[in-house]
Scaffold this motif. Sequence first.
Motif, PDB file in Angstrom:
ATOM      1  N   MET A   1      -5.122  11.326  -8.968  1.00 37.29           N
ATOM      2  CA  MET A   1      -5.624  12.596  -8.548  1.00 37.29           C
ATOM      3  C   MET A   1      -6.436  12.403  -7.274  1.00 37.29           C
ATOM      4  N   VAL A   2      -7.241  11.244  -6.987  1.00 33.07           N
ATOM      5  CA  VAL A   2      -7.925  11.197  -5.973  1.00 33.07           C
ATOM      6  C   VAL A   2      -7.197  10.991  -4.554  1.00 33.07           C
ATOM      7  N   ALA A   3      -7.422  11.917  -3.468  1.00 38.94           N
ATOM      8  CA  ALA A   3      -6.848  11.572  -2.419  1.00 38.94           C
ATOM      9  C   ALA A   3      -7.333  10.271  -1.818  1.00 38.94           C
TER      10      ALA A   3
ATOM     11  N   VAL B   1       1.133  -1.518   2.005  1.00 38.14           N
ATOM     12  CA  VAL B   1       1.687  -0.364   2.643  1.00 38.14           C
ATOM     13  C   VAL B   1       1.749   0.544   1.085  1.00 38.14           C
ATOM     14  N   THR B   2       1.287   1.723   1.090  1.00 38.36           N
ATOM     15  CA  THR B   2       1.131   2.585   0.160  1.00 38.36           C
ATOM     16  C   THR B   2       1.492   4.083   0.113  1.00 38.36           C
ATOM     17  N   HIS B   3       1.834   5.032  -0.877  1.00 35.67           N
ATOM     18  CA  HIS B   3       1.841   6.298  -0.752  1.00 35.67           C
ATOM     19  C   HIS B   3       0.365   6.771  -0.331  1.00 35.67           C
TER      20      HIS B   3
ATOM     21  N   SER C   1      -8.975   5.485 -11.268  1.00 38.32           N
ATOM     22  CA  SER C   1      -9.015   5.811  -9.798  1.00 38.32           C
ATOM     23  C   SER C   1      -7.749   6.761  -9.376  1.00 38.32           C
ATOM     24  N   MET C   2      -6.757   6.355 -10.187  1.00 41.79           N
ATOM     25  CA  MET C   2      -5.354   7.323  -9.637  1.00 41.79           C
ATOM     26  C   MET C   2      -4.686   8.099 -10.824  1.00 41.79           C
TER      27      MET C   2
ATOM     28  N   SER D   1      -5.560   4.575  -4.548  1.00 43.93           N
ATOM     29  CA  SER D   1      -7.051   4.332  -4.659  1.00 43.93           C
ATOM     30  C   SER D   1      -7.390   3.279  -5.518  1.00 43.93           C
ATOM     31  N   LEU D   2      -8.174   2.217  -5.042  1.00 40.58           N
ATOM     32  CA  LEU D   2      -8.773   1.336  -6.262  1.00 40.58           C
ATOM     33  C   LEU D   2     -10.471   1.165  -5.597  1.00 40.58           C
TER      34      LEU D   2
END
Length: 338
Positions: free
Chosen positions: A1-3, A31-33, A287-288, A37-38
């Motif tokens: 949920m976190v940009a 490489v990610t979308h 985190s996500m 976030s971590l």
Amino acid sequence: MVAAGCSATSGDDPATADADGSDVGGDVVLVTHDSFSLPKKLVRAFEQETGYTLVHTPAGDGGELTSKLELTQGEPLGDVAFGVDNTFAASALDAGVFAPYEAPLPDGVEDFRLPGDDDHALTPVDTGNVCVNVDTAWFADHDLAPPASLDDLTDPAYEGLFVTPGATTSTPGMAFLLATIGEYGDGWTDYWGDLLANDAQVVKGWEDAYFVDFTYSGGDRPIVLSYDTSPAYTVKDGESSTKALLDTCFRQVEYAGVLDGAENPAGAEALVDWLVSPEVQAALPTSMYVFPVDPAAPLPKQWARFAEQPAETLEVSPEEIADNRRDWLTTWTELTSR
């Protein structure tokens, strides 16, 4: 949920030689979308333990990420990709994007492997269910009962209230298209015709839908495509102001893989291993806002109440997706472009 920001650090130190003469250290490019976030402390721990420097390269939403990986096959944007999910994975495998690598997995994670991935090129990292969400506070304020099903979204009572990311640019958007195919079969095009006639809005990505157009974030549409975990994000004073419609869900699994042609394949393998480590798996929910694939990973206490998972999900087999994806997306694009 976190940009996502560039939560990983970067550097360009040359590799150093191990005792046996092999190169270790140096950059390993992930490489990610855009929603990756971590915690920085986890990234620092990875770097300290392995000697590699993690460089994070966002590449758009999940659909964009997959397209870019396919277009750069053999000359990849990095060493590892994370964020290709089960709605796009077969296409990436067919394009030869990933190199074979069988990461050591915790017990229970094998259940999330992609059927047909015989080379184990993709390692499952997280899972969640893409579901229609409603802003229950908005509906209470407007004295209107919220929808409960996919059928309801075409009801004139909800005209102009729904926003979804697109199927060609977003993995949640693709999951929603597949949910409608799983529910309506060959009649999915008629359903989409009715949905669009009811002024459903299609935007580029999940972040656009949730953080711009959804009423919870200040937009003007109280129905949004999101996740079954999203209501745990909107908790205030012990209550959530949103709800996932559990009869509308499609299961999503996100994978990581070593990219074919990676400049640092040893670092890439170490990075994939790290993503299924207990520390990273435990960090994923906060985190996500996704479920870890490791069943032993702890979950936040409030998830038991607010991140309710569906007993059953709408399904389309990976084989059927692989055989029909291009035609479905072509038809969907024609429908949404009118």
